[in-house]
Design an enzyme around this catalytic site. Structure first.
Site, PDB file in Angstrom:
ATOM      1  N   LYS A 293      -2.447  31.450  65.193  1.00  0.00           N
ATOM      2  CA  LYS A 293      -1.385  31.152  64.228  1.00  0.00           C
ATOM      3  C   LYS A 293      -0.998  29.680  64.293  1.00  0.00           C
ATOM      4  O   LYS A 293      -1.369  28.967  65.230  1.00  0.00           O
ATOM      5  CB  LYS A 293      -0.162  32.021  64.513  1.00  0.00           C
TER       6      LYS A 293
ATOM      7  N   ARG B 209      13.587  41.079  68.708  1.00  0.00           N
ATOM      8  CA  ARG B 209      13.066  40.348  67.552  1.00  0.00           C
ATOM      9  C   ARG B 209      12.490  41.385  66.591  1.00  0.00           C
ATOM     10  O   ARG B 209      13.062  42.457  66.436  1.00  0.00           O
ATOM     11  CB  ARG B 209      12.039  39.318  68.039  1.00  0.00           C
TER      12      ARG B 209
ATOM     13  N   TYR C  68      15.534   0.555  70.066  1.00  0.00           N
ATOM     14  CA  TYR C  68      16.795   0.871  69.398  1.00  0.00           C
ATOM     15  C   TYR C  68      17.915   1.189  70.389  1.00  0.00           C
ATOM     16  O   TYR C  68      17.710   1.857  71.401  1.00  0.00           O
ATOM     17  CB  TYR C  68      16.613   2.085  68.479  1.00  0.00           C
TER      18      TYR C  68
ATOM     19  N   MET D  41       9.762   5.565  65.298  1.00  0.00           N
ATOM     20  CA  MET D  41       9.016   6.406  64.370  1.00  0.00           C
ATOM     21  C   MET D  41       7.507   6.249  64.556  1.00  0.00           C
ATOM     22  O   MET D  41       6.768   7.241  64.591  1.00  0.00           O
ATOM     23  CB  MET D  41       9.401   6.097  62.924  1.00  0.00           C
TER      24      MET D  41
END
Length: 373
Positions: free
Chosen positions: A37, A136, A265, A313
């Site tokens: 999957k 679930r 940053y 990024m």
């Protein structure tokens, strides 16, 4: 720059070796359903499925009908299970047409599949999902008998076996997992007493395969261990597995910076002395978690370097002060082996406070993939 300096390599020989190791763990009598999957955990649905089929895996499992159809269209012929089932008559028709095996966990989908099976004259194979403690998808194991009685009134479907999922098999405390195993046994007993044969019962995931032999039943479902990862970064006494995925990048620039220089940053890192830094061509857009800021690592020239400052990024900065000869264009290994050193997906998961599943899915889905064998 004509192509990205970042790339993922997928070693299909490692996938084959991990499948062999799983066979050793479960024995010859237990079948194996490979979990492919989510684009085979970022490794590529079709290439991985073809390699597993070539190496005689018994069946495959995906989450969605669309994934299963892709496998059939690519020529994959072994049984394919749809873990999240179906919801509409149109989907049920495609299940029958492509000879797929959906999971059922409610009476509505069972009725839809029953109608399609009756109309086509060929029963649709299904698995019944039982909740033994995961909380679930599934029928509460205590309601198994009532649900099976309803299913037995329907024609057009054949129940291959029961499915359930272990929630905590990677934990040191064994009490809850053992309780789930007993709940699953009870569901099988009740179903067989009501007349179901159930020749393909499945409970064991990767952690169950490695730690709980009595959870294996008829068919096991390895996911993360097929790809060389572990259910959690600190899994105890794992078998020897090979990492299938590696992730490489490139040095964009090397700089010498003074004591007290802020890096990246937010000035979340200041150099404590004069340092040599490398700016590298991958960041969170390429699947590296921003949580690796100031605590992750990588390999350059086979030597370990620390990530400093915040992951950007498309860029990451590393301290390469102790590594000789680092220059623009040098290869950087974020995941994989280099000259005797290695960084695994579980290492990255530990640094980023996550699991290797997320690491592999993120890196594999956001970079060019190259297949080797």
């Amino acid at each position: 720059m004509n192509r990205s300096p970042n790339n993922v390599t997928i070693d299909l020989s490692a996938l084959k070796d991990n499948l062999i190791k799983i066979r050793e763990l479960v024995g010859k009598k237990t079948k194996i359903m490979g979990i492919v999957k989510s684009d085979a955990y970022g490794h590529g649905l079709i290439p991985v499925a073809r390699e597993l089929e070539k190496n005689h895996i018994d069946s495959l499992a995906v989450d969605y009908l669309s994934e299963a159809i892709k496998l059939r269209n690519a020529g994959v012929n072994i049984p394919v299970v749809i873990l999240l089932g179906i919801g509409t008559p149109q989907e049920a028709k495609k299940v029958a047409g492509y000879d797929l095996i959906p999971i059922i966990y409610d009476i509505e989908s069972a009725r839809i599949l029953s109608e399609v099976g009756k109309r086509s004259g060929r029963a649709v194979k299904v698995y019944l999902k039982i909740d033994t403690g995961m909380g679930r998808l599934g029928i509460d194991f205590r309601e198994t008998g009532l649900f099976v009685k309803q299913l037995k009134e329907m024609n057009g479907i054949t129940i291959e076996g029961l499915f359930s999922h272990l929630s905590s098999a990677d934990e040191q405390d064994t009490l809850f997992t053992n309780a789930q195993i007993e709940n699953f046994k009870e569901a099988i007993y009740v179903s067989r007493r009501l007349g179901l044969k159930l020749t393909m019962n499945s409970l064991a995931n990767s952690a169950g395969i490695m730690r709980y032999k009595k959870s294996h039943f008829d068919i096991v479902r390895p996911g993360i261990i097929l790809y060389g990862g572990l259910p959690c970064p600190d899994f105890v006494n794992p078998p020897s597995l090979r990492h299938v995925m590696a992730f490489y990048s490139r040095v964009m620039q090397v700089r010498n910076v003074e004591h007290g220089t802020p890096i990246s940053y937010g000035r979340a890192f200041f150099t404590d002395t004069s340092r040599k830094i490398a700016i590298i061509s991958a960041g969170y857009a390429n699947g590296l978690s921003r949580s690796l800021s100031n605590k992750g690592g990588l390999l350059i020239h086979g030597q370990k370097a620390r990530i400093i400052g915040r992951v950007c990024m498309n860029l990451t900065i590393a301290d390469v002060t102790g590594i000789k000869g680092v220059k623009k264009g040098d290869r950087v290994c974020f995941l994989g082996k280099e000259k005797g050193n290695a960084i695994s997906s579980d290492d990255i998961a530990r640094w980023a406070d996550t699991i290797s599943y997320e690491v592999l899915c993120s890196l594999g889905s956001r970079n060019d993939r190259e297949y080797i064998n």
